[in-house]
Design an enzyme around this catalytic site. Structure first.
Site, PDB file in Angstrom:
ATOM      1  N   PRO A  48     -38.577  -2.570  46.423  1.00 52.30           N
ATOM      2  CA  PRO A  48     -39.013  -3.543  47.427  1.00 52.30           C
ATOM      3  C   PRO A  48     -40.392  -4.099  47.116  1.00 52.30           C
ATOM      4  O   PRO A  48     -41.339  -3.356  46.878  1.00 52.30           O
ATOM      5  CB  PRO A  48     -39.018  -2.730  48.725  1.00 52.30           C
ATOM      6  CG  PRO A  48     -37.961  -1.693  48.503  1.00 52.30           C
ATOM      7  CD  PRO A  48     -38.050  -1.342  47.048  1.00 52.30           C
ATOM      8  N   CYS A  49     -40.485  -5.430  47.134  1.00 52.40           N
ATOM      9  CA  CYS A  49     -41.709  -6.072  46.666  1.00 52.40           C
ATOM     10  C   CYS A  49     -42.692  -6.362  47.781  1.00 52.40           C
ATOM     11  O   CYS A  49     -43.834  -6.738  47.516  1.00 52.40           O
ATOM     12  CB  CYS A  49     -41.364  -7.376  45.950  1.00 52.40           C
ATOM     13  SG  CYS A  49     -40.616  -8.628  47.034  1.00 52.40           S
TER      14      CYS A  49
END
Length: 510
Positions: free
Chosen positions: A121-122
């Site tokens: 997840p960025c």
């Protein structure tokens, strides 16, 4: 180094790794496709690109329920273990061996997976995400304690457990400058201990046939047993990116380009040349899709919107991109197209109509003020007397006309796309509103539909999204563009096949 990021994961070498690699090479020499496992898979942008490049997608791991279901629908709909594929899973508590058993793969887990792909997840790594955390916790360094920033360790844990020949990790460019720490270098250091050669770079999707300017970090690692050099794909299309993209890249590369920093695994991206075909534009991507005007005719209502209503195309395919979107290998060829749903924004349609291409929120507010003035004059003419700014009528007109967001805080909240340029980056925030992508066609005066967002991200028309409109927008914004994934998948496959040829040659000579 920041305390929260001190040596994250101990990954000593794997006993017999070369033996497992050799088993996989023998299987591939017998004609089997490369097996790929997609971690943090979302709805399957990477999976779709690798599938198009000839890989077999054995599974995806995804926490979001709608995204996990989308992945299963598109890659495992006929699989006897479909229900297992459609389950959402938390990678932090999902054991690799148990996962393989649940999807029907038996035998030593280290012999089952050839390539691991995925993007942790960025949100924690983006500057936008950091700003939100700072605001929430009133702490300048709150983002360093975001647990999402540690999920890349789970990715490395899967590498250790499954002994792949190659891996691909994708993330936002800011992963290279996370509070002054280059996470990609930490990942490469750990992979080196497992016997991998690693390189990472920044690539923009518009250079790879995607009608969207999307800058991302890609890290490729090849196990030394494969005995081949890492390649990043050569660009296929040319565009001179706007200044903002160069500025964002420079921020991400600040510490890499510094003389005080050693970034041993970074490599400069392959540059496109003006001799290449021009990048696909928003119009190239969308011009054959249905014209949507019911919202301007008072035929649209509020509420949840389903994605399964088909509409006819507005015209025949106008270019190779549109033809591919209708005829993607491995997906059904469609004669009508679904997911043509948009947001109900009646206050804003007149603003959308009058905005110019490239206009953002400040220009939108200027248009809205002009509209308000026109409404007041019309009302005053009908009444025969002025309207006081303290009156309820004025307050009503103001609320019906002027968006409430602070221009100084949200200058980029709105943007009208240019017809002749690739779109700007689609983000997961599309799941909350779509003002970042107002359709370039003023006669339609609206934000983009789910299907149009999918097209801009290079998801073909035969790809199905689980859930309602907001969930679909979120899945699309979170995804890696499949066409970009295809280019990278082909580069990795070429590397592995080169290593296999060397392996075969060595065996013939012994």
């Amino acid at each position: 180094m920041n305390e929260v990021l001190d040596r994250p994961l101990s990954v000593p070498g794997i006993d017999g790794y070369n033996d497992f690699i050799n088993q996989k090479i023998e299987r591939l020499l017998e004609g089997e496709n490369l097996r790929v496992l997609d971690l943090f898979s979302g709805c399957g942008g990477l999976s779709l690109g690798f599938s198009k490049a000839g890989y077999k997608v054995i599974a995806g791991i995804e926490l979001d329920e709608e995204a996990a279901e989308s992945h299963a629908i598109n890659f495992h709909k006929d699989d006897p273990f479909f229900s297992q594929h459609a389950r959402s899973r938390d990678i932090q508590v999902t054991d690799p061996e148990q996962l393989l058993k649940e999807i029907g793969l038996v035998g030593n887990p280290k012999a089952q997976v050839d390539v691991i792909i995925g993007g942790p997840p960025c949100q924690a790594f983006t500057r936008i995400g950091r700003a939100k955390l700072r605001e929430t916790f009133s702490n300048q360094h709150a983002f360093l304690k975001d647990p999402r920033s540690q999920l890349y360790k789970q990715y490395l844990s899967y590498v250790k457990s499954l002994a792949p020949m190659a891996i691909l990790m994708e993330n936002v460019p800011d992963m290279l400058n996370y509070g002054g720490v280059n996470i990609a270098e930490l990942v490469c250091d750990d992979l080196n201990e497992l016997g991998f050669k690693c390189q990472y770079t920044l690539l923009n999707s518009a250079h790879y046939g995607v009608p969207q300017m999307r800058e991302r970090m890609f890290l490729i690692a090849i196990h030394s047993s494969v005995n081949a050099d890492i390649l990043f794909p050569a660009p296929t299309h040319f565009i001179e990116l706007p200044k903002g993209y160069h500025g964002s890249r420079n921020v991400a590369l600040k510490y890499i380009l510094s003389e005080e920093t050693t970034a041993r695994h970074y490599t400069a991206p392959p540059e496109p040349t003006a001799a290449l075909p021009g990048a696909y534009s928003a119009s190239d991507a969308l011009s054959d899709l249905p014209l949507l005007t019911e919202h301007l005719e008072n035929k649209m209502k509020r509420g949840a919107k389903k994605l399964d209503t088909p509409l006819p195309y507005s015209r025949l395919p106008q270019n190779g991109y549109q033809t591919l979107m209708r005829n993607w290998p491995g997906l059904p060829v469609v004669n009508t197209v679904c997911s043509n749903v948009i947001r109900f924004l009646p206050r804003d349609y007149p603003i959308f109509e009058r905005m110019e291409p490239g206009d953002q929120y400040p220009e939108a507010i200027e248009v809205a003020n002009i509209l308000l003035t026109q409404k007041i004059r019309k009302e005053e003419k009908a009444r025969g007397k002025p309207i006081s700014k303290r009156s309820k009528k004025y307050e009503k007109l103001l609320k019906e006309t002027i968006p409430p967001y602070d221009v100084s805080k949200f200058p980029n909240k709105w943007r009208k796309m240019e017809e002749d340029q690739p779109s700007r980056t689609l983000m997961a925030h599309l799941g909350k509103d779509s003002y970042s992508h107002i359709h370039y066609d003023s006669n339609q005066a609206r934000t983009i539909s789910v299907r149009e967002a999918a097209r801009l991200q290079s998801f073909p028309d035969g790809f199905k999204f689980a859930g309602a409109m907001n969930a679909a927008f979120r899945q699309i914004g979170n995804a890696v563009p499949p066409l970009m994934a295809t280019s990278i998948a082909e580069a990795i496959r070429f590397t592995i096949e080169t290593g296999i040829r060397c392996y075969r040659k060595r065996n013939l000579n012994t």
